[in-house]
Design an enzyme around this catalytic site. Structure first.
Site, PDB file in Angstrom:
ATOM      1  N   ARG A   1      12.870  -1.663   2.773  1.00 55.28           N
ATOM      2  CA  ARG A   1      13.285  -2.599   1.712  1.00 55.28           C
ATOM      3  C   ARG A   1      12.809  -4.002   2.058  1.00 55.28           C
ATOM      4  O   ARG A   1      12.350  -4.754   1.209  1.00 55.28           O
ATOM      5  CB  ARG A   1      14.823  -2.618   1.560  1.00 55.28           C
ATOM      6  CG  ARG A   1      15.480  -1.332   1.095  1.00 55.28           C
ATOM      7  CD  ARG A   1      15.027  -0.886  -0.263  1.00 55.28           C
ATOM      8  NE  ARG A   1      15.080  -1.941  -1.260  1.00 55.28           N
ATOM      9  CZ  ARG A   1      16.200  -2.430  -1.814  1.00 55.28           C
ATOM     10  NH1 ARG A   1      17.376  -1.923  -1.516  1.00 55.28           N
ATOM     11  NH2 ARG A   1      16.145  -3.400  -2.712  1.00 55.28           N
TER      12      ARG A   1
ATOM     13  N   GLN B   1      13.436  -1.158  -4.906  1.00 57.72           N
ATOM     14  CA  GLN B   1      13.802   0.058  -4.149  1.00 57.72           C
ATOM     15  C   GLN B   1      12.656   1.074  -4.175  1.00 57.72           C
ATOM     16  O   GLN B   1      12.353   1.717  -3.184  1.00 57.72           O
ATOM     17  CB  GLN B   1      15.075   0.665  -4.762  1.00 57.72           C
ATOM     18  CG  GLN B   1      15.521   1.958  -4.096  1.00 57.72           C
ATOM     19  CD  GLN B   1      16.088   1.762  -2.699  1.00 57.72           C
ATOM     20  OE1 GLN B   1      16.921   0.910  -2.485  1.00 57.72           O
ATOM     21  NE2 GLN B   1      15.619   2.565  -1.742  1.00 57.72           N
TER      22      GLN B   1
ATOM     23  N   CYS C   1      18.722   5.919  -1.694  1.00 59.26           N
ATOM     24  CA  CYS C   1      18.610   4.452  -1.688  1.00 59.26           C
ATOM     25  C   CYS C   1      19.707   3.794  -0.861  1.00 59.26           C
ATOM     26  O   CYS C   1      19.529   2.673  -0.393  1.00 59.26           O
ATOM     27  CB  CYS C   1      18.626   3.927  -3.123  1.00 59.26           C
ATOM     28  SG  CYS C   1      20.050   4.509  -4.065  1.00 59.26           S
TER      29      CYS C   1
ATOM     30  N   ARG D   1      20.352  -9.868  -9.295  1.00 54.82           N
ATOM     31  CA  ARG D   1      20.970  -8.533  -9.353  1.00 54.82           C
ATOM     32  C   ARG D   1      22.164  -8.618 -10.291  1.00 54.82           C
ATOM     33  O   ARG D   1      23.016  -9.485 -10.120  1.00 54.82           O
ATOM     34  CB  ARG D   1      21.449  -8.068  -7.977  1.00 54.82           C
ATOM     35  CG  ARG D   1      22.424  -6.892  -8.068  1.00 54.82           C
ATOM     36  CD  ARG D   1      22.811  -6.273  -6.752  1.00 54.82           C
ATOM     37  NE  ARG D   1      21.718  -5.493  -6.205  1.00 54.82           N
ATOM     38  CZ  ARG D   1      21.866  -4.575  -5.257  1.00 54.82           C
ATOM     39  NH1 ARG D   1      23.056  -4.307  -4.758  1.00 54.82           N
ATOM     40  NH2 ARG D   1      20.830  -3.911  -4.792  1.00 54.82           N
TER      41      ARG D   1
ATOM     42  N   HIS E   1      15.652  -0.416 -10.730  1.00 54.13           N
ATOM     43  CA  HIS E   1      15.765  -0.967  -9.368  1.00 54.13           C
ATOM     44  C   HIS E   1      14.353  -0.920  -8.750  1.00 54.13           C
ATOM     45  O   HIS E   1      14.088  -0.147  -7.836  1.00 54.13           O
ATOM     46  CB  HIS E   1      16.763  -0.124  -8.567  1.00 54.13           C
ATOM     47  CG  HIS E   1      17.226  -0.751  -7.291  1.00 54.13           C
ATOM     48  ND1 HIS E   1      16.893  -2.038  -6.915  1.00 54.13           N
ATOM     49  CD2 HIS E   1      18.003  -0.264  -6.279  1.00 54.13           C
ATOM     50  CE1 HIS E   1      17.460  -2.311  -5.742  1.00 54.13           C
ATOM     51  NE2 HIS E   1      18.126  -1.248  -5.339  1.00 54.13           N
TER      52      HIS E   1
ATOM     53  N   ASP F   1      21.316   9.810  -5.233  1.00 58.84           N
ATOM     54  CA  ASP F   1      21.974   8.499  -5.279  1.00 58.84           C
ATOM     55  C   ASP F   1      23.461   8.779  -5.479  1.00 58.84           C
ATOM     56  O   ASP F   1      23.840   9.894  -5.863  1.00 58.84           O
ATOM     57  CB  ASP F   1      21.389   7.702  -6.474  1.00 58.84           C
ATOM     58  CG  ASP F   1      21.990   6.312  -6.642  1.00 58.84           C
ATOM     59  OD1 ASP F   1      22.625   5.805  -5.689  1.00 58.84           O
ATOM     60  OD2 ASP F   1      21.826   5.729  -7.737  1.00 58.84           O
TER      61      ASP F   1
HETATM   62  N1  NVA Z   1      22.826   3.563  -8.716  1.00 55.54           N
HETATM   63  C1  NVA Z   1      23.327   2.703  -7.657  1.00 55.54           C
HETATM   64  C2  NVA Z   1      22.182   2.211  -6.831  1.00 55.54           C
HETATM   65  C3  NVA Z   1      22.608   1.389  -5.624  1.00 55.54           C
HETATM   66  C4  NVA Z   1      21.433   0.894  -4.831  1.00 55.54           C
HETATM   67  C5  NVA Z   1      24.108   1.550  -8.279  1.00 55.54           C
HETATM   68  O1  NVA Z   1      23.648   0.965  -9.253  1.00 55.54           O
HETATM   69  O2  NVA Z   1      25.201   1.244  -7.776  1.00 55.54           O
HETATM   70  N1   CP Z   2      19.728   0.263  -1.938  1.00 57.29           N
HETATM   71  C1   CP Z   2      20.303  -0.917  -2.228  1.00 57.29           C
HETATM   72  O1   CP Z   2      19.945  -1.609  -3.172  1.00 57.29           O
HETATM   73  O2   CP Z   2      21.290  -1.289  -1.371  1.00 57.29           O
HETATM   74  P1   CP Z   2      22.262  -2.545  -1.534  1.00 57.29           P
HETATM   75  O3   CP Z   2      23.133  -2.264  -2.733  1.00 57.29           O
HETATM   76  O4   CP Z   2      23.027  -2.601  -0.254  1.00 57.29           O
HETATM   77  O5   CP Z   2      21.429  -3.764  -1.762  1.00 57.29           O
END
Ligand code: NVA
Ligand code: CP
Length: 330
Positions: free
Chosen positions: A318, A139, A273, A109, A136, A232
């Site tokens: 998830r 997700q 998400c 990540r 992502h 989101d």
């Molecule tokens: N768009 C958000 C998604 C989190 C799961 C981010 O990248 O922070």
């Molecule tokens: N939805 C998601 O990716 O959550 P986290 O950032 O907690 O992993």
């Protein structure tokens, strides 16, 4: 589906997978979920080890990878945003070669999609994208499993994404919907629509699967006939705090509230998400709320807590879907 074999494959972006392969992963997720609920062991990767690289924070994704790995019999090593040499003292290519000599799979990540792509290029073992700025994909598997469980099918479902559709969630939902024959609508000011290049790729896929893609800046028009309203957070991880002001101004008309849910019709459900700013019970939510005089951001607490909200089913999924990705590719 018996002919599908994903062993050794990376999981970087849904663009790399056929609709049949995505369906296979969803079927496998449902099967592993049923096994877990029934207490049937499925330690099919006993003795394997996986590395979890997180250059951004996480609750769901990290826990899903850890629990799923343990259920499959695999061990995990977690490398946190501060505790590894990656990118600072060691290149991505060198990291990939070191880790893939020790581990059987690597989750990453972080920031640019190019980083996870490079990791995969130099790794001898499967690499899984746990979120980048652009995509992502794990997700989306959880979202689609949740939609399938609720509606019984994916094809023909109208999914409306409200908010910043240029980022990982908007991009990935557009690609996923195109692959799986859903009707995808992005609703935001037009500067927040996914970029033209990715949209053109998704349009090409949609032409083959029967999916439709549309872009509508009027939120009430956008949600007409919607089955799923998805949103989101307005400011993603890694973005500077100063963009909050511009986002609140641009995206407030796209907040998911009961008026919007009702405009969609009775059967419409809410998805997100997570994490979400639907109240002031978080540090950032409280700080931004105070600064901008708001109690809620992208979704109201009323919608989030309503019976039409599938967010916690989605969060649970998830784990089952990430497990399927590891089970299939290891
Ligand atoms: N768009 C958000 C998604 C989190 C799961 C981010 O990248 O922070
Ligand atoms: N939805 C998601 O990716 O959550 P986290 O950032 O907690 O992993």
């Amino acid at each position: 589906m018996d002919n599908i074999n994903l062993k050794g494959r990376d999981f970087l972006c849904l663009l790399d997978f056929t609709p049949e392969e995505i369906s296979y992963l969803l079927d496998l997720s449902a099967d592993l979920k049923a096994k877990k609920k029934a207490g049937i062991p499925h330690r099919i990767h006993e003795g394997k080890n996986i590395a979890l690289i997180f250059e951004k924070t996480s609750t769901r994704t990290r826990c899903s990878f850890e629990i799923a790995a343990r259920d499959l019999g695999a061990g995990v090593t977690y490398l946190d945003p501060a505790g590894s040499q990656i990118g600072k003292k060691e290149s991505i290519a060198d990291t990939a070669r070191v880790l893939s000599s020790m581990f059987d799979g690597i989750e990453y990540r972080g920031y640019g999609q190019s980083i996870v792509n490079e990791l995969a290029e130099y790794s001898k073992v499967p690499v899984w994208n746990g979120l980048t700025n652009e995509f992502h994909p794990t997700q989306i598997l959880a979202d689609f499993l949740t939609i399938r469980e609720h509606f019984g099918h994916l094809s023909g479902i109208k999914l409306v994404y409200m908010g910043d559709a240029r980022y990982n969630m908007g991009n990935s939902l557009m690609v996923g919907c195109a692959k799986m024959g859903l009707d995808f609508v992005a609703s935001s000011p037009k500067e927040y629509f996914p970029n033209a290049k990715l949209t053109a790729r998704a349009e090409k896929i949609a032409a083959q699967t029967g999916a439709t893609l549309s872009f509508e800046s009027d939120p009430i028009k956008a949600v007409s006939g919607a089955d799923v309203i998805y949103t989101d957070i307005w400011v993603s991880m890694g973005e500077p705090t100063r963009v909050w002001e511009e986002r609140i101004e641009a995206l407030s008309p796209y907040q998911v509230n009961m008026k919007l849910m009702n405009a969609a019709g009775e059967g419409a459900v809410f998805m997100h998400c997570l994490p979400s700013y639907h109240d002031l019970k978080t540090e950032i939510g409280a700080e931004m709320g105070k600064k901008f005089g708001r109690t809620e951001m992208e979704v109201t607490d009323e919608v989030f807590e309503s019976e039409r909200s599938l967010v916690f089913e989605e969060a649970e999924n998830r784990m089952h879907t990430i497990k399927a990705v590891m089970a299939a590719t290891l």
